[in-house]
Each structure stands twice: as structure tokens, then as C-alpha cells.
Design a protein around this motif. Structure first.
Motif, PDB file in Angstrom:
ATOM      1  N   ALA A  45       9.402  11.887  10.040  1.00 53.08           N
ATOM      2  CA  ALA A  45      10.274  11.888   8.866  1.00 53.08           C
ATOM      3  C   ALA A  45      10.105  10.612   8.048  1.00 53.08           C
ATOM      4  O   ALA A  45      10.236  10.625   6.820  1.00 53.08           O
ATOM      5  N   ALA A  46       9.778   9.512   8.738  1.00 51.17           N
ATOM      6  CA  ALA A  46       9.591   8.231   8.053  1.00 51.17           C
ATOM      7  C   ALA A  46       8.225   8.129   7.386  1.00 51.17           C
ATOM      8  O   ALA A  46       7.961   7.197   6.627  1.00 51.17           O
ATOM      9  N   SER A  47       7.348   9.079   7.678  1.00 53.44           N
ATOM     10  CA  SER A  47       6.007   9.066   7.100  1.00 53.44           C
ATOM     11  C   SER A  47       5.941  10.069   5.955  1.00 53.44           C
ATOM     12  O   SER A  47       6.538  11.141   6.021  1.00 53.44           O
ATOM     13  N   LYS A  48       5.211   9.725   4.921  1.00 50.06           N
ATOM     14  CA  LYS A  48       5.091  10.610   3.756  1.00 50.06           C
ATOM     15  C   LYS A  48       3.773  11.363   3.826  1.00 50.06           C
ATOM     16  O   LYS A  48       2.702  10.767   3.972  1.00 50.06           O
ATOM     17  N   ALA A  49       3.852  12.683   3.756  1.00 49.25           N
ATOM     18  CA  ALA A  49       2.636  13.504   3.795  1.00 49.25           C
ATOM     19  C   ALA A  49       1.797  13.223   2.554  1.00 49.25           C
ATOM     20  O   ALA A  49       2.325  13.142   1.439  1.00 49.25           O
ATOM     21  N   ILE A  50       0.497  13.060   2.758  1.00 49.35           N
ATOM     22  CA  ILE A  50      -0.402  12.810   1.627  1.00 49.35           C
ATOM     23  C   ILE A  50      -1.038  14.109   1.121  1.00 49.35           C
ATOM     24  O   ILE A  50      -1.592  14.154   0.031  1.00 49.35           O
ATOM     25  N   ALA A  51      -0.952  15.153   1.931  1.00 50.35           N
ATOM     26  CA  ALA A  51      -1.512  16.455   1.545  1.00 50.35           C
ATOM     27  C   ALA A  51      -1.053  17.489   2.553  1.00 50.35           C
ATOM     28  O   ALA A  51      -0.431  17.163   3.572  1.00 50.35           O
ATOM     29  N   ALA A  52      -1.369  18.737   2.275  1.00 51.15           N
ATOM     30  CA  ALA A  52      -1.033  19.822   3.202  1.00 51.15           C
ATOM     31  C   ALA A  52      -2.107  20.903   3.113  1.00 51.15           C
ATOM     32  O   ALA A  52      -2.783  21.048   2.095  1.00 51.15           O
ATOM     33  N   GLY A  53      -2.257  21.627   4.210  1.00 51.90           N
ATOM     34  CA  GLY A  53      -3.210  22.728   4.253  1.00 51.90           C
ATOM     35  C   GLY A  53      -2.622  23.878   5.036  1.00 51.90           C
ATOM     36  O   GLY A  53      -1.398  23.952   5.244  1.00 51.90           O
ATOM     37  N   LEU A  54      -3.473  24.758   5.489  1.00 53.78           N
ATOM     38  CA  LEU A  54      -3.027  25.928   6.244  1.00 53.78           C
ATOM     39  C   LEU A  54      -2.940  25.581   7.726  1.00 53.78           C
ATOM     40  O   LEU A  54      -3.927  25.115   8.312  1.00 53.78           O
ATOM     41  N   PRO A  55      -1.780  25.771   8.367  1.00 51.61           N
ATOM     42  CA  PRO A  55      -1.648  25.458   9.797  1.00 51.61           C
ATOM     43  C   PRO A  55      -2.430  26.469  10.636  1.00 51.61           C
ATOM     44  O   PRO A  55      -2.057  27.631  10.712  1.00 51.61           O
ATOM     45  N   PHE A 115      -1.000  13.159   7.252  1.00 52.28           N
ATOM     46  CA  PHE A 115      -0.421  11.839   7.051  1.00 52.28           C
ATOM     47  C   PHE A 115      -1.489  10.757   7.208  1.00 52.28           C
ATOM     48  O   PHE A 115      -2.384  10.874   8.053  1.00 52.28           O
ATOM     49  N   ALA A 116      -1.367   9.705   6.414  1.00 49.27           N
ATOM     50  CA  ALA A 116      -2.224   8.536   6.610  1.00 49.27           C
ATOM     51  C   ALA A 116      -1.641   7.713   7.754  1.00 49.27           C
ATOM     52  O   ALA A 116      -0.420   7.631   7.929  1.00 49.27           O
ATOM     53  N   GLY A 117      -2.532   7.124   8.579  1.00 51.44           N
ATOM     54  CA  GLY A 117      -2.079   6.296   9.691  1.00 51.44           C
ATOM     55  C   GLY A 117      -1.763   7.111  10.932  1.00 51.44           C
ATOM     56  O   GLY A 117      -1.873   8.343  10.938  1.00 51.44           O
ATOM     57  N   ALA A 118      -1.371   6.382  11.977  1.00 52.04           N
ATOM     58  CA  ALA A 118      -1.037   7.024  13.255  1.00 52.04           C
ATOM     59  C   ALA A 118       0.467   7.218  13.355  1.00 52.04           C
ATOM     60  O   ALA A 118       1.241   6.365  12.927  1.00 52.04           O
ATOM     61  N   ILE A 119       0.892   8.349  13.905  1.00 47.77           N
ATOM     62  CA  ILE A 119       2.317   8.656  14.084  1.00 47.77           C
ATOM     63  C   ILE A 119       2.608   8.786  15.576  1.00 47.77           C
ATOM     64  O   ILE A 119       1.847   9.408  16.323  1.00 47.77           O
ATOM     65  N   ASP A 120       3.713   8.197  15.998  1.00 46.71           N
ATOM     66  CA  ASP A 120       4.115   8.267  17.406  1.00 46.71           C
ATOM     67  C   ASP A 120       4.410   9.706  17.810  1.00 46.71           C
ATOM     68  O   ASP A 120       4.871  10.513  16.994  1.00 46.71           O
ATOM     69  N   THR A 121       4.155   9.996  19.067  1.00 50.21           N
ATOM     70  CA  THR A 121       4.441  11.343  19.583  1.00 50.21           C
ATOM     71  C   THR A 121       5.617  11.310  20.558  1.00 50.21           C
ATOM     72  O   THR A 121       6.036  10.252  21.016  1.00 50.21           O
ATOM     73  N   THR A 122       6.140  12.491  20.856  1.00 50.65           N
ATOM     74  CA  THR A 122       7.215  12.625  21.825  1.00 50.65           C
ATOM     75  C   THR A 122       6.979  13.886  22.642  1.00 50.65           C
ATOM     76  O   THR A 122       6.053  14.649  22.367  1.00 50.65           O
ATOM     77  N   ASP A 123       7.812  14.097  23.644  1.00 45.08           N
ATOM     78  CA  ASP A 123       7.632  15.253  24.522  1.00 45.08           C
ATOM     79  C   ASP A 123       7.881  16.568  23.789  1.00 45.08           C
ATOM     80  O   ASP A 123       8.682  16.635  22.845  1.00 45.08           O
ATOM     81  N   SER A 124       7.223  17.609  24.258  1.00 40.50           N
ATOM     82  CA  SER A 124       7.424  18.946  23.701  1.00 40.50           C
ATOM     83  C   SER A 124       8.818  19.458  24.040  1.00 40.50           C
ATOM     84  O   SER A 124       9.503  18.918  24.921  1.00 40.50           O
ATOM     85  N   GLU A 125       9.232  20.525  23.354  1.00 43.15           N
ATOM     86  CA  GLU A 125      10.538  21.136  23.626  1.00 43.15           C
ATOM     87  C   GLU A 125      10.637  21.574  25.087  1.00 43.15           C
ATOM     88  O   GLU A 125      11.657  21.358  25.747  1.00 43.15           O
ATOM     89  N   VAL A 126       9.566  22.190  25.590  1.00 38.73           N
ATOM     90  CA  VAL A 126       9.599  22.699  26.962  1.00 38.73           C
ATOM     91  C   VAL A 126       9.810  21.558  27.951  1.00 38.73           C
ATOM     92  O   VAL A 126      10.634  21.660  28.867  1.00 38.73           O
ATOM     93  N   LYS A 127       9.098  20.474  27.747  1.00 38.01           N
ATOM     94  CA  LYS A 127       9.237  19.341  28.677  1.00 38.01           C
ATOM     95  C   LYS A 127      10.631  18.741  28.603  1.00 38.01           C
ATOM     96  O   LYS A 127      11.212  18.362  29.620  1.00 38.01           O
ATOM     97  N   ARG A 128      11.194  18.679  27.394  1.00 34.40           N
ATOM     98  CA  ARG A 128      12.547  18.125  27.250  1.00 34.40           C
ATOM     99  C   ARG A 128      13.581  19.005  27.948  1.00 34.40           C
ATOM    100  O   ARG A 128      14.535  18.502  28.535  1.00 34.40           O
ATOM    101  N   VAL A 129      13.394  20.313  27.891  1.00 28.82           N
ATOM    102  CA  VAL A 129      14.310  21.211  28.612  1.00 28.82           C
ATOM    103  C   VAL A 129      14.151  21.005  30.117  1.00 28.82           C
ATOM    104  O   VAL A 129      15.143  20.885  30.850  1.00 28.82           O
ATOM    105  N   LEU A 130      12.910  20.947  30.596  1.00 26.89           N
ATOM    106  CA  LEU A 130      12.657  20.787  32.026  1.00 26.89           C
ATOM    107  C   LEU A 130      13.250  19.487  32.568  1.00 26.89           C
ATOM    108  O   LEU A 130      13.711  19.435  33.708  1.00 26.89           O
TER     109      LEU A 130
END
Length: 916
Positions: free
Chosen positions: A416-426, A535-550
Motif C-alpha cells: 500500500a505504501a508503494s505506488k504502482a508504476i504500471a499494470a498488466g494482465l495477471p 512496482f519499482a524497487g523491492a517490496i517486503d513479503t508476508t505469509d500467505s492466508e493459508v499459513k496465517r490460518v494454520l
């Protein structure tokens, strides 16, 4: 007929030739259809499904399939065909001529063909394709006259010459820096004419382009472009069979363990044209979303184009929903086809279609490649729709794909703190950050140097496969969700964004521009393959939804992904026979593994407990001791640490079995290797540096892997075994006497045993210490003592060892090294050569060598159980998390596999699939 053909293949080329008239090499599809979907071994997936679609009444242009057995013969005889094939092909061509009302090579109404590969397992983009075959300087004039569209005819001819010149005649870039030769010629002509788009080339312009293409072929090959239609056909068939062994196909087969002997079929099909005008189209569609599994009609198309335009990514296509506005009748027909395909094939389908003059034609269908998330969702939802049983649904989920539900995602706050520089098809969900690279070779080089990369291309081609394998993610500025990049990324489980049209990539300047942001090769970039944002630059990651539930950090009701995961894991546990344990050395690892569904610890490496804090100094003091007295003094200091560690493990496992391997590595691994640390150690222990240096010299071994380690240490220094056994039993006693007692059944594993006498020596020490502790603590501890089978002699004499051991655990890492005489740390220099020559079909340290090491495992299991019928058997090497290896272990009758905590869900699913 397939069974007869298979027998002929084994008898050798000479005998086969003598009897080849009795062998059917060519199978028709269309109004006359010889095959069906059950014949994939002989007809390949594409040929079998074309026959099946024709049989159920779908509008399939007629054609014929040349079998995979011909490919095998072609490969074994270095380019020769079995006798009688020519006559069968000519007969099949006549049948298509009859159905289409056109003649192959005709100067008035020519029949044209597409020539495509088709292995029994789909290999998208890995082998070659030829379209518009049959055109020459005379038939192109006939096609123009018959169609009334001169531009269309010459556009088909230039496409055919380009494909044929590339695939059959070998006109390709001479090196990595040269552009595609045919593209260079076209770009030069467009520049001369001041035209930007291919579609702006007139019929006259295309005639000039054809002339230049033929001149290029003559210049590069010293041969003229062939004008005879049958010469063209056999050239194309040979090229497609030959492409089974091209580099990208070999790499793909190695990645997915597709045997080289399977071969590919060749499908020759009457051309239908999506490039005749605005009432024509071509597209690729899926009966469900292959990226996330949602039940929506998903795909894309191009008006006035041929199929290669869609998958090659040269033009960014339109979403299939838009076809409802542009061609409502065709869209309505496709909706009917979509439902019919799913109901008939009972799986998500990926199909290609062409609309010619408002008439729909189906060109192929196959079980669609999908992401891990999509595989799980499709299986669960199709089970609810009664299109799949639980067993079938389980079999449709590649075990490895369950990993994709557990991989990290971008941290929401950081994103959310990072600004997207472009977008494409997921096109491939998940999150990936890495250094920008613009070529496959750079990606490989950077990854070997230890850096994570994102492969950024205008569009990818099959030649980019190596770079795609190496990269964390893939970004393209052109192409849609059915482009090569998207198809392969989904298969590889890679994060992928396609068709980011506002991103400008310059290979020469090595830059990527998105809006006002300029990034260079080597800069960090982050891509969200779920949303399509860049996004330009590196963005921190976090656990997936499944792992957070587990792990208890998210309510199950808040995550549909977790509910899918939970359903599949429930099915897996219902059908599997083998238990799944984990390799864990700390309480934290154990807790994580239990959350993933582990049913015990199959390997606790006690040596990992010696490296923290002060304990490494006590360990070194023990090693440097001059006699047994000094050694026991140091071990006495280590005892409380070991006892505490084992107590933590027993508490974390809450009564589940824990297999503890006694000290395994050679002692020199615990000593410092640099002068500064040695000096600090000498000061701390009050000894001279010379003493430490002398002791290290005494411990030096030429081959430590085969040296003084494992049970050999315990035989030489029984006090080490005593200390570890005491720590285990005292820890067990302590948790059994808690206010809320925990039942403990430790399994003590003696490593590197090769002789029954070695095991006896160590077992006697363990039993003696157990009696002492139980007497002192006034408890009775149920425990077992077994061994790790990790050298060939142990497997060969397993019946003798089983007289003493109460369980076997196969240490397949070392068993592979000692059986193959191969160090996994030193195979980098030749592994690629062995893999390319298919001496190794796969890395034997990643997937078990079943024909070699597997035979020893099977022998040890049989011999062990001949002495003790109910001898418990497990495996704790890295192979314990590999689906192919798990299938083998299930067949041998192992009780459990053990793997790292994150691999536990994969192992649970693979064990169920093995049982089914």
C-alpha cells in the motif's frame, strides 16, 4: 492396434520394416475418425482429443495423425521412416481432400494444411508448428482468386515461408545478439514504406516481402524455397519429429520428467482461416480461469488473425467476453462448446478455435495448464458439481502445486505504501521481487551468482525457457493471458504479468520505462501476479492466508483459499496409507510442522543443537580434550543444553513420535577455520593456538563424508553416546512428570551403521543409560532404538542389522552419494552435461534414483521384514518431500516419509495419490 505397434518397436528396425505393412501409422479424424481420447500413448494428447471432439460432433476441420511410434522409429534410425508410411499419408490426404472438396497442391482451389506436434503430455510451445502448408508461387495465386482476397492469400504465403524457413530450413539468428532474420527483413520493408503495423502492408507489399523472404532463405541455406506441396509436407513432418529433441523440448521434459522414448505425434489438419477479413477471428479459451480457478469463460481472441498471433504475443488480444459484442453468434456457439467440453472431458479445458466467415471451427482441446491455486479450486468445485469424484479430484492436483497456496505474498502495508508504476494482465498469481534482467542467459548467470531476478521481455518465446525456469517472476509488455509467457508461467508455478502495454522495454539500452519511471538492468522490480500491478524497487513479503490460518493468525472463515486447502488435505488424509513426519531440530520447527499436518518427527539432527551460544565452546572443548576425563568434563557441561532442547521438542510434539539421530558429522566441522576465531577460542579455553592447530591437523580427513563420523564416533568415544542418551531419557522423564504429563516415546537412531556389531555396541550403551535414568527418576519410558540405512552395506545386510534394530530410517541423501559414488556438492561441473545427454533424467538428490538407490531401499525393506515382520520403515532424506519418490516409497511399503515442515502438505497429497 496400439499393442501390436508397441511390440514391433521392441523387435528392432529391420524386423519392423519387414512387417510394417501390417502396422497402422496414420489415424484419420473428421467425418472418418479412427481414434479416441484413450489413445494418447499412440496419438499424443492433441491427436487423441481431435479424434474425440470429431466423434462427439464438434466442428473439427478434418486431418490425420502420424503416430508417436513413427517418431520413435524416426529418432532411432536417424531420420528414416517405416516402409508403407508414404502410402498411408497419401491415402489420408485424399480422404481430407474428399471431405473438404479441395485438392492438395491444386492450381485452382488448393487445400492447405497445418502441421503440429502433439506429445501424450502437453508441452506448450516447446515443439514446432507450420501453418498454411501447400502454398507456392502458383497456389497462392489460386487462393487469392478463389477467396477473392489477394491480400489474405499473400499474407498466408509470407507467414508460411517465414515458419517453414525458420523451422524446416533453419534460418534463425546466428547468435544471442542478432534479431530474428525474417523480422529484420519485414522491419526494413516497413521502414522503407513508412508503415508501422503489419496489417498496413498491401497485397503488393506482401508480394515484395515474399520475394525478400525467399532471397533470405537462398542466401542463408544455399537452397531455394520448395515449391512441391508433398516436399513441403515431408519437410514439415520431419521438422516436427526432429523438434522432439530440440533444446527447449529436452529441458521441458527434464523439468517434468517426461521420458524421451515417448516421442511426439504429428497432426496434419486442413487449414481454416481467421485472417480472411473482419468476419474472421482466432482465439484461445479456457472453460475456467487458469490463474485462479474461477468458473468463468476465460480467454482471448483477435479479429482477422491466425492462431500463432495470439499465443506468440505479437499483438495483445481482446478478452473473450468482448467477442459477444463483435461476433455474438460465434460467442454463443463457444459457450455451448465450453459446457460440452467440460461435461465430456470432466476437467478444465484449454481449447483453440478459429472463426472463418462467421463459421466456428475447433482446432484442439486439452486439459488446461493451471496454477496451483487454480488446480485446487477447480478440483474442489468440480467435485461439488459432480464432475469429479474425490479420488479423481485428488489426482488432478499436482502435489507440488499445493505449495503455491503457502508461498509468501506482498506485505499489505508495504504494498500500500508503494505506488504502482504500471499494470498488466495477471497471468501467474503470487508476489515476486528481483533484479531486472532482459535475457534468458543473463537470468541464468545472475541466479548462479546468488541473485533473484525478474525476467522482463517484450514477449517470451520457447527459447526463453531456461531464463523462465531461473527467474522468480516474468513480465512481458506484449501478449495476453494465453501467450507463451502466461502458459509456461502457469505450468512452472511462476509469478507472471503479461501485456503490460505501457511498459517500454529496450534490449539494446537495457532499460525499462513505465510512465516517468526509468529502470535499468540490475535495478529491483516487484510484480504482483494476482493483481497485475508492477512496482519499482523491492517490496517486503508476508505469509500467505493459508499459513496465517494454520498458525492461528487468521480465522478460517476469512479465507476461501484456506477452505480449499483444508478440503484437499482432508481428502488426502482420508486416502493415504503412509504417515507423514517432519525433519525438525527445534520446538519452533516442530510447532510449524504440526500446523502443516506432520504426525511426528522423523529426523531430529542433534548436531544442530551444538552451535548456539556457549554450547559451541563446550563442544569444541570436548573435541580438543586430551583424554577421556577432559572429554567427560566438557560433555557434562553440554548435557543440560541437550536435555533442555529435547524437553522442548517433546513438549511441542505433545506425545507424537520423535526420532532423534545421535551425533553424525565429523568433529572437525565444529572447529573454527579462521585464525581470528582460533585465537579467541585458545584464549577462552586457556590453551595455546599450537594445541588447537595440532588437534585440527589430527582430525583432518581426506574424505570426511566417509570418515570418522556417525556411529564410528560413538564407538571411539562412547561417552558422547552416553551423554546424548542421558539427555534424551532425562528430558523424557521431566515431561512425563509435569502437572499435565506428556506421553513420550523417543525413537533413538544410530547413524551410518554398516555392521551389526557397530549397532550392537551403541545399542548396549543406550539400553544401559536408559535403565540408569528410569531407576533414578522412577519412571518407565517406552523407547525404541533403530538405525539409519545410508550406506550400501547396511542395505545389503539389512537382515543381520534388523536382528538388533527396532526400526529403519532410510537416509537417502547419503545413500545416494555412497551408491552413485557422487558428491552432491561437487556435481555442478558435469551435471548439466549429464542432464543434456539424458544420462540423468533428473537430479538424483532431488528425486530418488529408483533403478539404483531404489533397489537398495527395496532390498533393505524386504530383508529387514524377513527378520521382523512389523519392522517400522521410514525415510528422512530430502526425497521424503518429492512426489515421485513418495510414490516409490509407498510401493515398497514404508510406514512413513519425513520432510521439512513446509513440504508436509505436498507429502500428504503425494502419499494419497500414491495410495490411489
Amino acid at each position: 492396434m496400439p499393442a501390436k505397434a508397441s511390440k514391433k518397436k521392441k523387435t528392432g528396425a529391420v524386423k519392423r520394416k519387414a512387417s510394417s505393412k501390417a502396422v497402422k501409422h496414420v489415424y484419420a479424424f473428421g467425418k472418418k475418425t479412427d481414434g479416441n481420447s484413450k489413445m494418447k500413448t499412440l496419438l499424443g494428447g492433441k491427436g487423441a482429443n481431435l479424434a474425440e471432439m470429431a466423434a462427439i460432433g464438434l466442428p473439427v476441420p478434418p486431418g490425420f495423425t502420424i503416430t508417436t511410434e513413427v517418431c520413435t522409429h524416426f529418432s532411432q534410425t536417424k531420420g528414416k521412416y517405416p516402409a508403407g508410411l508414404d502410402a498411408q499419408v497419401k491415402a489420408a490426404v485424399k480422404q481430407v481432400e474428399k471431405e473438404q472438396g479441395k485438392l492438395f497442391g491444386s492450381k485452382t482451389d488448393p487445400l492447405l494444411f497445418s502441421v503440429r506436434s502433439g506429445a501424450r503430455e502437453s508441452m506448450p510451445g516447446m515443439m514446432d508448428t507450420i501453418l498454411n502448408l501447400g502454398l507456392n508461387d502458383k497456389t497462392v495465386v489460386a487462393l487469392a482468386k478463389k477467396s477473392g482476397n489477394e491480400r489474405f492469400a499473400w499474407d498466408c504465403y509470407r507467414r508460411f515461408i517465414q515458419m517453414y524457413g525458420d523451422v524446416v530450413m533453419g534460418v534463425q539468428p546466428r547468435n544471442d545478439t542478432e534479431h530474428e532474420p525474417f523480422d529484420v527483413v519485414m522491419d526494413k520493408l516497413k521502414k522503407e514504406l513508412k508503415i508501422e503495423n503489419d496489417a498496413d502492408l498491401s497485397a503488393k507489399n506482401l508480394q515484395e516481402l515474399v520475394k525478400r523472404y525467399k532471397a533470405l532463405i537462398k542466401q542463408r541455406t544455399k537452397k531455394s524455397f520448395p515449391q512441391d506441396a508433398y516436399d513441403q509436407l515431408w519437410g514439415a513432418v520431419s521438422a516436427v519429429f526432429g523438434s522432439w529433441n530440440n533444446e527447449r523440448a529436452v529441458i521441458y521434459r527434464q523439468k517434468y520428467n517426461i521420458p524421451s522414448e515417448w516421442g511426439t505425434a504429428v497432426n496434419v489438419q486442413a487449414m481454416v482461416f481467421g485472417n480472411m477479413g473482419d468476419d474472421c477471428a482466432t482465439g484461445v479459451a479456457f472453460t475456467r480461469d487458469p490463474a485462479n480457478g474461477e468458473k468463468v469463460f476465460y480467454g482471448e481472441y483477435l479479429i482477422n488473425a491466425q492462431g500463432e498471433d495470439v499465443v506468440a504475443g505479437v499483438r495483445t488480444p481482446k478478452p473473450i467476453a468482448q467477442l459477444a459484442d463483435e461476433m455474438p453468434h460465434a460467442h454463443k456457439e463457444l459457450e455451448v462448446v465450453r459446457k460440452k467440453l467440460e461435461k465430456h472431458f470432466r476437467d478444465m479445458q484449454d481449447f483453440e478455435f478459429t472463426v472463418e466467415s462467421n463459421t466456428l471451427y475447433m482446432l484442439q482441446t486439452r486439459n488446461g495448464k493451471r496454477t496451483g491455486l487454480a488446480a485446487v479450486r477447480i478440483a474442489v468445485e468440480m467435485n461439488k458439481e459432480r464432475l469429479m469424484t474425490e479420488k479423481v479430484a485428488l489426482s488432478k492436483i499436482p502435489a507440488e502445486s499445493i505449495d503455491s497456496l503457502l508461498v509468501p505474498i506482498f506485505d499489505p502495508k508495504a504494498e500500500a505504501a508503494s505506488k504502482a508504476i504500471a499494470a498488466g494482465l495477471p497471468a501467474g498469481p503470487g508476489a515476486a521481487s528481483g533484479h531486472i534482467v532482459f535475457s534468458a542467459s543473463t537470468a541464468e548467470r545472475e541466479v548462479k551468482a546468488g541473485r533473484k531476478v525478474i525476467l522482463c521481455r517484450v514477449e517470451t518465446s520457447p527459447e526463453d525457457l531456461k531464463g523462465m525456469l531461473a527467474s522468480e517472476g516474468i513480465l512481458t509488455s506484449r501478449g495476453g493471458v494465453s501467450s507463451h509467457a502466461a502458459l509456461v508461467a502457469r505450468q512452472l508455478g511462476k509469478v507472471c504479468i503479461c501485456g503490460a502495454s505501457t511498459v517500454k522495454i529496450d534490449y539494446e539500452k537495457k532499460t525499462l520505462i513505465a510512465g516517468k519511471t526509468l529502470l535499468k538492468e540490475g535495478d529491483f522490480i516487484s510484480i504482483n501476479g494476482t493483481s497485475g500491478e508492477i512496482f519499482a524497487g523491492a517490496i517486503d513479503t508476508t505469509d500467505s492466508e493459508v499459513k496465517r490460518v494454520l498458525e492461528g493468525n487468521l480465522k478460517p472463515s476469512k479465507s476461501y483459499t484456506y477452505r480449499l486447502f483444508s478440503t484437499v488435505m482432508g481428502w488426502a488424509d482420508k486416502y493415504r496409507k503412509m504417515k507423514v513426519r517432519t525433519n525438525a531440530d527445534t520446538p519452533e520447527m516442530a510447532v510449524s510442522a504440526i500446523a502443516f499436518g506432520a504426525e511426528g518427527i522423523g529426523l531430529c539432527r542433534t548436531e544442530h543443537m551444538f552451535f548456539e551460544g556457549d554450547r559451541i565452546d563446550y563442544m569444541r572443548q570436548m573435541i580438543l580434550a586430551g583424554d577421556e576425563k577432559e572429554r567427560r568434563s566438557a560433555l557434562k557441561k553440554l548435557l543440560p543444553f541437550q536435555r533442555k532442547d529435547f524437553s522442548g521438542l517433546f513438549k511441542a510434539m505433545k506425545g507424537l513420535p520423535v526420532t532423534i539421530r545421535l551425533l553424525d558429522p565429523p568433529l572437525h566441522e565444529f572447529l573454527p577455520h579462521d585464525d581470528t576465531t582460533r585465537h579467541q577460542l585458545a584464549t577462552k579455553l586457556g590453551v595455546s593456538r599450537e594445541t588447537i592447530n595440532e588437534r585440527m591437523k589430527a582430525l583432518h580427513e581426506e574424505n570426511p563424508m566417509l570418515g570418522h563420523r556417525g556411529c564410528r564416533l560413538g564407538v571411539s568415544y562412547p561417552e558422547i553416546t552416553e551423554m546424548q542418551a542421558r539427555a534424551i531419557f532425562e528430558a523424557a522423564a521431566s515431561v512425563m512428570k509435569l502437572k499435565k504429563p506428556i506421553k513420550v516415546s523417543p525413537e533413538i537412531m544410530i547413524p551410518l551403521v554398516g555392521f551389526q556389531a557397530e549397532l550392537k555396541d551403541q545399542v548396549e550403551i543406550v539400553h544401559r543409560v536408559a535403565k540408569e535414568v528410569m531407576a533414578a527418576k522412577k519412571v518407565k519410558i517406552a523407547y525404541t532404538v533403530g538405525t539409519m540405512i545410508e550406506i550400501p552395506r547396511a542395505a545389503i545386510t539389512a537382515d543381520e542389522i534388523a536382528e538388533v534394530a527396532e526400526f529403519f530410517s532410510f537416509g537417502t541423501n547419503d545413500l545416494t552419494q555412497t551408491t552413485l559414488g557422487l558428491s552432491r556438492d561437487d556435481m555442478g561441473g558435469f551435471f548439466d552435461d549429464y542432464r543434456n545427454k539424458e544420462i540423468f533424467n533428473q537430479n538424483p538428490f532431488a528425486s530418488l534414483d529408483q533403478d539404483g538407490v531404489g533397489k537398495l531401499v527395496e532390498m533393505a525393506a524386504e530383508k529387514g521384514r524377513s527378520v521382523k515382520k512389523n519392522l517400522k520403515l521410514g525415510i528422512c532424506g530430502e526425497h521424503g518431500g518429492d512426489p515421485a519418490s513418495i510414490k516409490f516409497f509407498n510401493s515398497v511399503g514404508l510406514n512413513y516419509v519425513s520432510c521439512s515442515p513446509p513440504r508436509v502438505p505436498v507429502a500428504r497429497l503425494a502419499a494419497a495419490q500414491a495410495a490411489l
